[in-house]
Design a protein around this motif. Structure first.
Motif, PDB file in Angstrom:
ATOM      1  N   ARG A  39     104.338  79.137  22.503  1.00  0.00           N
ATOM      2  CA  ARG A  39     103.902  79.747  21.241  1.00  0.00           C
ATOM      3  C   ARG A  39     103.677  78.719  20.141  1.00  0.00           C
ATOM      4  N   GLN A  40     104.130  77.507  20.331  1.00  0.00           N
ATOM      5  CA  GLN A  40     103.829  76.438  19.375  1.00  0.00           C
ATOM      6  C   GLN A  40     102.380  75.985  19.505  1.00  0.00           C
ATOM      7  N   VAL A  41     101.801  76.212  20.681  1.00  0.00           N
ATOM      8  CA  VAL A  41     100.405  75.863  20.926  1.00  0.00           C
ATOM      9  C   VAL A  41      99.503  77.064  20.685  1.00  0.00           C
ATOM     10  N   ALA A  42      99.962  78.233  21.123  1.00  0.00           N
ATOM     11  CA  ALA A  42      99.187  79.470  20.957  1.00  0.00           C
ATOM     12  C   ALA A  42     100.156  80.622  20.724  1.00  0.00           C
ATOM     13  N   GLU A  43     100.005  81.298  19.613  1.00  0.00           N
ATOM     14  CA  GLU A  43     100.930  82.384  19.266  1.00  0.00           C
ATOM     15  C   GLU A  43     100.824  83.558  20.234  1.00  0.00           C
ATOM     16  N   THR A  44      99.606  83.829  20.699  1.00  0.00           N
ATOM     17  CA  THR A  44      99.389  84.985  21.562  1.00  0.00           C
ATOM     18  C   THR A  44      98.604  84.585  22.805  1.00  0.00           C
ATOM     19  N   LYS A  45      98.620  85.454  23.799  1.00  0.00           N
ATOM     20  CA  LYS A  45      97.847  85.210  25.007  1.00  0.00           C
ATOM     21  C   LYS A  45      96.356  85.171  24.680  1.00  0.00           C
ATOM     22  N   ALA A  46      95.909  86.028  23.779  1.00  0.00           N
ATOM     23  CA  ALA A  46      94.493  86.058  23.394  1.00  0.00           C
ATOM     24  C   ALA A  46      94.075  84.731  22.772  1.00  0.00           C
ATOM     25  N   GLU A  47      94.942  84.169  21.924  1.00  0.00           N
ATOM     26  CA  GLU A  47      94.631  82.880  21.293  1.00  0.00           C
ATOM     27  C   GLU A  47      94.526  81.776  22.342  1.00  0.00           C
ATOM     28  N   LEU A  48      95.445  81.783  23.302  1.00  0.00           N
ATOM     29  CA  LEU A  48      95.418  80.783  24.369  1.00  0.00           C
ATOM     30  C   LEU A  48      94.165  80.945  25.220  1.00  0.00           C
ATOM     31  N   TYR A  49      93.812  82.186  25.502  1.00  0.00           N
ATOM     32  CA  TYR A  49      92.607  82.472  26.303  1.00  0.00           C
ATOM     33  C   TYR A  49      91.356  81.974  25.597  1.00  0.00           C
ATOM     34  N   ARG A  50      91.276  82.187  24.291  1.00  0.00           N
ATOM     35  CA  ARG A  50      90.119  81.683  23.530  1.00  0.00           C
ATOM     36  C   ARG A  50      90.033  80.160  23.616  1.00  0.00           C
ATOM     37  N   GLN A  51      91.169  79.486  23.567  1.00  0.00           N
ATOM     38  CA  GLN A  51      91.164  78.026  23.689  1.00  0.00           C
ATOM     39  C   GLN A  51      90.671  77.595  25.069  1.00  0.00           C
ATOM     40  N   VAL A  52      91.099  78.324  26.101  1.00  0.00           N
ATOM     41  CA  VAL A  52      90.665  78.020  27.464  1.00  0.00           C
ATOM     42  C   VAL A  52      89.158  78.215  27.608  1.00  0.00           C
ATOM     43  N   MET A  53      88.650  79.329  27.097  1.00  0.00           N
ATOM     44  CA  MET A  53      87.227  79.623  27.226  1.00  0.00           C
ATOM     45  C   MET A  53      86.384  78.662  26.388  1.00  0.00           C
ATOM     46  N   GLN A  54      86.893  78.278  25.222  1.00  0.00           N
ATOM     47  CA  GLN A  54      86.179  77.303  24.396  1.00  0.00           C
ATOM     48  C   GLN A  54      86.114  75.958  25.105  1.00  0.00           C
ATOM     49  N   ARG A  55      87.208  75.589  25.769  1.00  0.00           N
ATOM     50  CA  ARG A  55      87.237  74.334  26.524  1.00  0.00           C
ATOM     51  C   ARG A  55      86.221  74.379  27.675  1.00  0.00           C
ATOM     52  N   ALA A  56      86.149  75.503  28.371  1.00  0.00           N
ATOM     53  CA  ALA A  56      85.197  75.650  29.473  1.00  0.00           C
ATOM     54  C   ALA A  56      83.761  75.593  28.969  1.00  0.00           C
ATOM     55  N   HIS A  57      83.524  76.234  27.837  1.00  0.00           N
ATOM     56  CA  HIS A  57      82.183  76.243  27.246  1.00  0.00           C
ATOM     57  C   HIS A  57      81.777  74.835  26.799  1.00  0.00           C
ATOM     58  N   THR A  58      82.703  74.096  26.198  1.00  0.00           N
ATOM     59  CA  THR A  58      82.430  72.730  25.761  1.00  0.00           C
ATOM     60  C   THR A  58      82.108  71.835  26.944  1.00  0.00           C
ATOM     61  N   ALA A  59      82.863  71.989  28.042  1.00  0.00           N
ATOM     62  CA  ALA A  59      82.612  71.193  29.247  1.00  0.00           C
ATOM     63  C   ALA A  59      81.224  71.483  29.803  1.00  0.00           C
ATOM     64  N   GLU A  60      80.823  72.758  29.793  1.00  0.00           N
ATOM     65  CA  GLU A  60      79.488  73.122  30.268  1.00  0.00           C
ATOM     66  C   GLU A  60      78.421  72.521  29.363  1.00  0.00           C
ATOM     67  N   ASP A  61      78.621  72.601  28.067  1.00  0.00           N
ATOM     68  CA  ASP A  61      77.663  72.034  27.113  1.00  0.00           C
ATOM     69  C   ASP A  61      77.481  70.535  27.340  1.00  0.00           C
ATOM     70  N   GLU A  62      78.588  69.844  27.555  1.00  0.00           N
ATOM     71  CA  GLU A  62      78.522  68.398  27.768  1.00  0.00           C
ATOM     72  C   GLU A  62      77.795  68.074  29.068  1.00  0.00           C
ATOM     73  N   ALA A  63      78.031  68.878  30.099  1.00  0.00           N
ATOM     74  CA  ALA A  63      77.368  68.650  31.381  1.00  0.00           C
ATOM     75  C   ALA A  63      75.870  68.939  31.301  1.00  0.00           C
ATOM     76  N   MET A  64      75.492  69.865  30.431  1.00  0.00           N
ATOM     77  CA  MET A  64      74.088  70.260  30.298  1.00  0.00           C
ATOM     78  C   MET A  64      73.346  69.419  29.270  1.00  0.00           C
ATOM     79  N   GLN A  65      74.052  68.579  28.550  1.00  0.00           N
ATOM     80  CA  GLN A  65      73.495  67.868  27.398  1.00  0.00           C
ATOM     81  C   GLN A  65      72.246  67.064  27.750  1.00  0.00           C
ATOM     82  N   ASP A  66      72.299  66.305  28.835  1.00  0.00           N
ATOM     83  CA  ASP A  66      71.165  65.465  29.204  1.00  0.00           C
ATOM     84  C   ASP A  66      69.953  66.304  29.592  1.00  0.00           C
ATOM     85  N   ALA A  67      70.198  67.364  30.361  1.00  0.00           N
ATOM     86  CA  ALA A  67      69.102  68.233  30.782  1.00  0.00           C
ATOM     87  C   ALA A  67      68.467  68.937  29.587  1.00  0.00           C
ATOM     88  N   VAL A  68      69.289  69.367  28.646  1.00  0.00           N
ATOM     89  CA  VAL A  68      68.778  70.026  27.441  1.00  0.00           C
ATOM     90  C   VAL A  68      67.980  69.035  26.597  1.00  0.00           C
TER      91      VAL A  68
END
Length: 199
Positions: A39-68
Motif C-alpha cells: 500500500r506504500q506503492v499503491a493504495e488500492t488494487k485498482a491503482e496498482l492495476y493502472r500502473q501495470v497497464m500504463q507500464r505495458a502501454h509505455t513498453a508497447e509505445d517504445e517498441a512501436m516508436q521506430d515504425a511510427v
C-alpha cells in the motif's frame, strides 16, 4: 518495498489471473512482502492495476516508436507497423494476456484503462491512409483487422490443412518462430489485397 519488483509481480499475477481474480494480498505474498508495504506503492488494487497497464502501454509505445516514426501512408507503412506490433506482442505474452483479460470483461469497474490507450493511434493511422485505399475498403476496419489478426493468432494459433493443433500462446510462452514467420507472410498478403488498385 521496491516498486519495480512489485510492478513486475503484479504484472505476472494480473496476466495469469486477471484483475478480478487477483488481490493485493495475493500480490504481496507473491512478491515476498506484506500488504502494508504494497500500500506504500499503491493504495488500492485498482491503482496498482493502472500502473501495470500504463507500464505495458509505455513498453508497447517504445517498441512501436521506430515504425511510427518511419510510417508512410501506404501498404509498406502498414506492413512496417504490423510487423512491429506482431513482434512486440509475440515477445511480450504478459502484455497480450493483460489486454485479453480486459476484452473479456475483466476489470470492468476500473476506468481509464481500455480503448483510450489504443484508439488514438489506430484512428490516426486510419486517417492517414483514408485516401490511399480503394473506396470499398474501410481504413478503420483495415487497421483493426491487422490488430485482430495478430491478437487471434497469438492467442489461439491456427489449425492447418494437415490437422496440426495450434500452439497455444500463454502469459509465459511465445509462439513458435516458424508459425510467426508464416503468419507474418499471410499478414503482408492480406495488407496487399486491401491496398489492391491503390498506389
Amino acid at each position: 518495498m521496491e516498486q519495480e519488483r512489485l510492478i513486475e509481480t503484479a504484472t505476472r499475477i494480473f496476466a495469469e489471473l486477471g484483475y478480478d481474480g487477483a488481490s493485493l494480498q495475493m500480490i504481496a505474498e507473491a512478491a515476498g512482502d506484506d500488504i502494508h508495504s504494497v500500500r506504500q506503492v499503491a493504495e488500492t488494487k485498482a491503482e496498482l492495476y493502472r500502473q501495470v497497464m500504463q507500464r505495458a502501454h509505455t513498453a508497447e509505445d517504445e517498441a512501436m516508436q521506430d515504425a511510427v516514426a518511419h510510417f508512410t501512408p501506404d501498404r509498406q507503412g502498414i506492413k512496417l507497423l504490423a510487423d512491429a506490433f506482431l513482434d512486440f506482442f509475440a515477445s511480450h505474452p504478459q502484455a497480450l494476456a493483460l489486454w485479453q483479460h480486459g476484452w473479456m470483461g475483466d476489470a470492468a469497474d476500473v476506468t481509464g484503462v481500455d480503448v483510450f490507450y489504443v484508439q488514438p493511434r489506430s484512428t490516426q493511422i486510419a486517417d492517414k491512409i483514408r485516401d490511399r485505399v480503394p473506396p470499398d475498403v474501410d481504413p478503420d476496419y483495415l487497421v483493426w483487422s491487422v490488430m485482430w489478426c495478430v491478437y487471434g493468432f497469438l492467442n489461439t494459433g491456427a489449425v492447418h490443412q494437415h490437422g496440426e493443433l495450434p500452439h497455444r500462446h500463454t502469459p509465459s510462452s511465445a509462439p513458435r518462430r516458424t508459425d510467426t514467420h508464416s503468419f507474418q507472410a499471410f499478414l503482408h498478403v492480406m495488407i496487399d489485397r486491401m491496398f489492391a488498385s491503390s498506389p
